[in-house]
Design a protein around this motif. Structure first.
Motif, PDB file in Angstrom:
ATOM      1  N   GLY A  33     -21.245  16.989  -2.871  1.00 49.27           N
ATOM      2  CA  GLY A  33     -22.095  15.952  -3.414  1.00 49.27           C
ATOM      3  C   GLY A  33     -21.421  15.213  -4.552  1.00 49.27           C
ATOM      4  N   ASP A  34     -20.701  15.947  -5.434  1.00 47.06           N
ATOM      5  CA  ASP A  34     -20.024  15.298  -6.540  1.00 47.06           C
ATOM      6  C   ASP A  34     -18.902  14.411  -6.050  1.00 47.06           C
ATOM      7  N   GLU A  39     -15.646   9.232  -4.015  1.00 47.27           N
ATOM      8  CA  GLU A  39     -14.725   8.854  -2.959  1.00 47.27           C
ATOM      9  C   GLU A  39     -14.772   7.354  -2.691  1.00 47.27           C
ATOM     10  N   LYS A  40     -13.609   6.819  -2.400  1.00 46.11           N
ATOM     11  CA  LYS A  40     -13.492   5.417  -2.041  1.00 46.11           C
ATOM     12  C   LYS A  40     -12.570   5.320  -0.844  1.00 46.11           C
ATOM     13  N   ASP A  41     -13.108   4.875   0.271  1.00 45.24           N
ATOM     14  CA  ASP A  41     -12.309   4.758   1.484  1.00 45.24           C
ATOM     15  C   ASP A  41     -11.455   3.501   1.428  1.00 45.24           C
ATOM     16  N   THR A  42     -10.225   3.628   1.912  1.00 44.70           N
ATOM     17  CA  THR A  42      -9.353   2.477   2.043  1.00 44.70           C
ATOM     18  C   THR A  42      -8.996   2.305   3.508  1.00 44.70           C
ATOM     19  N   ASN A  43      -8.525   1.143   3.846  1.00 45.56           N
ATOM     20  CA  ASN A  43      -8.284   0.814   5.245  1.00 45.56           C
ATOM     21  C   ASN A  43      -6.992   1.435   5.729  1.00 45.56           C
ATOM     22  N   VAL A  44      -6.972   1.832   7.002  1.00 45.26           N
ATOM     23  CA  VAL A  44      -5.775   2.431   7.586  1.00 45.26           C
ATOM     24  C   VAL A  44      -4.632   1.429   7.644  1.00 45.26           C
ATOM     25  N   ASP A  45      -4.951   0.125   7.653  1.00 49.70           N
ATOM     26  CA  ASP A  45      -3.916  -0.900   7.718  1.00 49.70           C
ATOM     27  C   ASP A  45      -3.240  -1.138   6.371  1.00 49.70           C
ATOM     28  N   ASP A 173      -7.303   8.071 -12.003  1.00 52.72           N
ATOM     29  CA  ASP A 173      -8.271   7.518 -12.965  1.00 52.72           C
ATOM     30  C   ASP A 173      -9.687   7.991 -12.644  1.00 52.72           C
ATOM     31  N   GLU A 174      -9.829   9.309 -12.408  1.00 56.74           N
ATOM     32  CA  GLU A 174     -11.122   9.936 -12.125  1.00 56.74           C
ATOM     33  C   GLU A 174     -11.795   9.328 -10.887  1.00 56.74           C
ATOM     34  N   GLN A 175     -10.994   8.792  -9.998  1.00 56.39           N
ATOM     35  CA  GLN A 175     -11.492   8.223  -8.745  1.00 56.39           C
ATOM     36  C   GLN A 175     -10.759   8.894  -7.591  1.00 56.39           C
ATOM     37  N   VAL A 176     -11.500   9.254  -6.550  1.00 61.68           N
ATOM     38  CA  VAL A 176     -10.910   9.872  -5.367  1.00 61.68           C
ATOM     39  C   VAL A 176     -10.753   8.809  -4.276  1.00 61.68           C
ATOM     40  N   LYS A 199      -3.376  17.020  -6.285  1.00 60.10           N
ATOM     41  CA  LYS A 199      -4.131  15.893  -6.839  1.00 60.10           C
ATOM     42  C   LYS A 199      -3.476  14.561  -6.493  1.00 60.10           C
ATOM     43  N   VAL A 200      -2.150  14.564  -6.458  1.00 59.43           N
ATOM     44  CA  VAL A 200      -1.437  13.342  -6.105  1.00 59.43           C
ATOM     45  C   VAL A 200      -1.621  13.021  -4.628  1.00 59.43           C
ATOM     46  N   LEU A 201      -1.564  14.054  -3.787  1.00 64.32           N
ATOM     47  CA  LEU A 201      -1.722  13.858  -2.347  1.00 64.32           C
ATOM     48  C   LEU A 201      -2.170  15.159  -1.698  1.00 64.32           C
TER      49      LEU A 201
END
Length: 256
Positions: A33-34, A39-45, A173-176, A199-201
Motif C-alpha cells: 500500500g505504501d 510508484e510511477k510507471d514509465t513507458n517501455v519506449d 528522490d523518495e519516488q519509486v 535501490k538503484v535498480l
C-alpha cells in the motif's frame, strides 16, 4: 483458502501445494500500500539511462571487477572468453492475480482387460506468497522474455508468458519508478551498468498490464476462480463497511 496467505486452491489439491506461508499477517499488504502511492510507471519506449550506455570489451571487464568488489555475497559476475559474461539477477514476484500450476491425478482405466493408471492433466490456481524472490543465473545476452520463461518454469506456472512482464524498478528522490522492459532487453547488462544496489535498480515480475484485461486469454476454471475471489473480496469489504457504520450508529445513540 489458507488463513495465512490467502492463496486459493481446490481442497483435494492442498497436499500438492508446496509453499511457505508462514509469517505475520498484514505485513505484505502494508508495504504494497505504501509503495503503490509512490510508484510511477514509465513507458517501455523510454529507454533508461543504463540502456543508452555502450561499453567496449575493456570497459565491460573493468565494470565486472568493480561490481564483484561491491557485493557482499558469492553471486559474482564472470567474464567469458567469447566476450560475454554471466551473473545473477534477483527478481521479486509481485503478482496480483493467481497463477495456474499443473496438478496430475492418477485415475484407473481398463486397457486390454487389465487395470491401468493414466495421468490426467489438471490445473489449479493459487496466489504466490507476497515477497517471493528468485535468483537466476543468466548470460549477458539473455533477453527479458527468456527471464520470464525461466521464472515460470521454476515455479511450474503453466499460464501464457505473455500475461507477465519484467519491470525495472528504481528509487530516486523518495519516488519509486517502474519501467516495463522490452522483450529484447538484457537484464544482466542493466544489472552490470547500474551496479549491485537494489535501490538503484531491481527487477520485478508483474502482470502485463496493457490497458483492458484480455479475459479471452484465461480458461474457464481461471475465470470461475476469479469470480469466487472477487465475491470473497466483496463480502469482506461489505462486512467491514457494515461494522464501521454500526459503530458510528452506536456512538451517535450513546451521544443522544
Amino acid at each position: 483458502l489458507s488463513p495465512d496467505c490467502s492463496f486459493t486452491c481446490h481442497y483435494r489439491c492442498r497436499a500438492l501445494v508446496r509453499l511457505d506461508c508462514s509469517g505475520p499477517l498484514g505485513t505484505g499488504d502494508e508495504d504494497d500500500g505504501d509503495e503503490r502511492v509512490l510508484e510511477k510507471d514509465t513507458n517501455v519506449d523510454e529507454p533508461s539511462e543504463w540502456e543508452k550506455t555502450e561499453l567496449d570489451q575493456t570497459q565491460v571487464e573493468q565494470r565486472i571487477k568493480e561490481y564483484n568488489s561491491q557485493i557482499n555475497s558469492n553471486l559474482f559476475m564472470s567474464l567469458n572468453k567469447d566476450g560475454s559474461y554471466t551473473g545473477f539477477i534477483k527478481v521479486q514476484l509481485k503478482l496480483v492475480r493467481p497463477v495456474s500450476v499443473p496438478a496430475t491425478k492418477r485415475v484407473p482405466t481398463l486397457q486390454a482387460g487389465r487395470p491401468h493408471t493414466q495421468g490426467v492433466k489438471r490445473r489449479t490456481s493459487f496466489y504466490l506468497p507476497k515477497g517471493t524472490v528468485k535468483h537466476l543465473h543468466i548470460f549477458s545476452h539473455t533477453r527479458a522474455s527468456e527471464v520470464i520463461d525461466a521464472l515460470l518454469r521454476k515455479f511450474t506456472v503453466v499460464d501464457n508468458p505473455r500475461k507477465f512482464a519484467l519491470f525495472e524498478r528504481s528509487e530516486k528522490d523518495e519516488q519509486v519508478y517502474l519501467r516495463k522492459l522490452g522483450d529484447e532487453e538484457q537484464p544482466l547488462r542493466l544489472r552490470l551498468l547500474a551496479g549491485p544496489s537494489e535501490k538503484v535498480l531491481s527487477f520485478v515480475l508483474k502482470e502485463n498490464e496493457t490497458g483492458e484485461v484480455n479475459w479471452d486469454a484465461f480458461t474457464l476454471p481461471e475465470l470461475h476462480n476469479f469470480l469466487r475471489i472477487l465475491q470473497r473480496e466483496e463480502e469482506e469489504h461489505v462486512r467491514r463497511l457494515r461494522h464501521r457504520y454500526a459503530r458510528c450508529r452506536q456512538k451517535m445513540q450513546e451521544a443522544l
